[in-house]
Design an enzyme around this catalytic site. Structure first.
Site, PDB file in Angstrom:
ATOM      1  N   CYS A   1       0.841  -1.206   0.000  1.00 51.50           N
ATOM      2  CA  CYS A   1       0.000   0.000   0.000  1.00 51.50           C
ATOM      3  C   CYS A   1       0.877   1.257   0.000  1.00 51.50           C
ATOM      4  O   CYS A   1       1.569   1.511  -0.963  1.00 51.50           O
ATOM      5  CB  CYS A   1      -0.984  -0.051   1.172  1.00 51.50           C
ATOM      6  SG  CYS A   1      -2.367   1.080   0.938  1.00 51.50           S
TER       7      CYS A   1
ATOM      8  N   HIS B   1      -3.598  -5.595   0.900  1.00 54.73           N
ATOM      9  CA  HIS B   1      -2.974  -5.830   2.213  1.00 54.73           C
ATOM     10  C   HIS B   1      -2.960  -7.305   2.601  1.00 54.73           C
ATOM     11  O   HIS B   1      -3.877  -7.761   3.282  1.00 54.73           O
ATOM     12  CB  HIS B   1      -3.751  -5.065   3.288  1.00 54.73           C
ATOM     13  CG  HIS B   1      -3.511  -3.590   3.290  1.00 54.73           C
ATOM     14  ND1 HIS B   1      -2.461  -3.005   3.956  1.00 54.73           N
ATOM     15  CD2 HIS B   1      -4.184  -2.576   2.689  1.00 54.73           C
ATOM     16  CE1 HIS B   1      -2.502  -1.698   3.783  1.00 54.73           C
ATOM     17  NE2 HIS B   1      -3.539  -1.404   3.022  1.00 54.73           N
TER      18      HIS B   1
ATOM     19  N   GLU C   1      -1.254  -8.661   4.876  1.00 58.05           N
ATOM     20  CA  GLU C   1      -1.117  -8.806   6.336  1.00 58.05           C
ATOM     21  C   GLU C   1      -2.475  -8.718   7.033  1.00 58.05           C
ATOM     22  O   GLU C   1      -2.582  -8.999   8.213  1.00 58.05           O
ATOM     23  CB  GLU C   1      -0.132  -7.762   6.881  1.00 58.05           C
ATOM     24  CG  GLU C   1      -0.672  -6.355   7.099  1.00 58.05           C
ATOM     25  CD  GLU C   1      -0.812  -5.531   5.831  1.00 58.05           C
ATOM     26  OE1 GLU C   1      -0.773  -6.102   4.713  1.00 58.05           O
ATOM     27  OE2 GLU C   1      -0.989  -4.299   5.943  1.00 58.05           O
TER      28      GLU C   1
END
Lengths: 220, 76
Positions: free
Chosen positions: A87, A195, A197
């Site tokens: 990002c 994302h 994560e």
């Protein structure tokens, strides 16, 4: 494997990324402040996290790209260490010249924050080799400036060299050729807007991002 | 001495902000606007003797992203 996560003023995904690194490698990463001029010895993987570094002043990632620690990150990348920018981290990597192109305001103007379907376009890289060829995964995005732009020659080269790692399988932000993530020439630097994560443990409800961290953990 | 740097998106690069401004102008009833491009302006207060190549270097290294933007320097 030793890892590090870079922390800029305004980073807000640094701790999520640290958890993902720790779960994959069994070792907590070094958190490295942007004013540092060097990285701890023996770092194999550097994470450049999401957020709003320097308040997105001037352009997203532009100020962070000039911070002292990014020189050390560039040197580590040139030395073949893995660098993963997510990002805002992807924006920092394009602004610092580690990846080609630029990330512009989303074509639809709005901030986009939702789960999106991605196609894994390269399943050979150190980041993506635990995915199956052509596999679709679902990963959340949360960005205002994710509209990937590069000139036609650069886009052709990225595609020709298999350096498009992920594509959006649906319209998200106007990105050229639906590019969601790209690799550098050496294949050791990956930048992506979605994302991983945020979908890497059971509590997230989905594990589609976890294989990136697991793939990296087994490669060093 | 001062210099003004004007940064604009290159031709052919989509400008969503310009498009939104365009729509808003039309919504306000302003006809006859063919296109809108948004950019930014940065004013630099510089030491005397700062050369044009030095200002251009500032633009290339930080103020503009030359992948997508053009810059124009004026001394004021």
């Amino acid at each position: 494997m030793k890892t590090a996560v870079i922390v800029f003023p305004g980073s807000n995904c640094d701790r999520d990324l640290a958890v993902a690194f720790e779960q994959a490698t069994g070792q907590a990463p070094h958190m490295v402040w942007h004013q540092e001029t060097s990285l701890p010895d023996g770092i194999d993987l550097i994470g450049v996290p999401g957020g709003f570094s320097y308040g997105d002043y001037l352009r997203s990632g532009a100020m962070a790209a000039q911070s002292p620690v990014m020189r050390a990150v560039s040197d580590a990348a040139a030395d073949g260490r893995y660098v993963l920018g997510i990002c805002n981290g992807f924006q920092v990597l394009t602004e610092s010249g580690l990846l080609p192109g630029a990330l512009m305001r989303n074509a639809g103007i709005s901030f986009v924050c939702r789960d999106v379907k991605l196609t894994v376009a390269n399943t050979q890289s150190a980041f993506t080799n635990l995915y199956d060829a052509g596999e679709d995964i679902v990963v959340p995005v949360a960005h205002h400036d994710g509209n990937y732009f590069a000139d036609t020659a650069t886009l052709d080269r990225l595609e020709g060299e298999g350096r498009v790692a992920f594509r959006y399988a649906e319209e998200v932000n106007g990105s050229a050729r639906n590019i969601a993530g790209i690799l550098n020439e050496g294949g050791n630097v990956l930048g992506m807007m979605p994302h991983p994560e945020r979908c890497s443990e059971d509590a997230h409800g989905r594990l589609d991002g976890k294989r990136i961290f697991d793939a990296l953990a087994k490669s060093a | 001495m001062k210099a003004r740097v004007t940064i604009t998106l290159k031709n052919g690069v989509l400008d969503p902000q310009g498009k939104a401004i365009h729509h808003a102008l039309e919504g306000l009833g302003f006809g006859g606007v063919n296109d809108v491009r948004a950019g930014k302006m940065i004013e630099l207060d510089l030491a005397d003797g700062t050369t044009d190549p030095e200002i251009e270097d500032m633009c290339r290294k930080l103020l503009a992203n030359t992948v997508i933007e053009n810059f124009r320097i004026e001394r004021i």
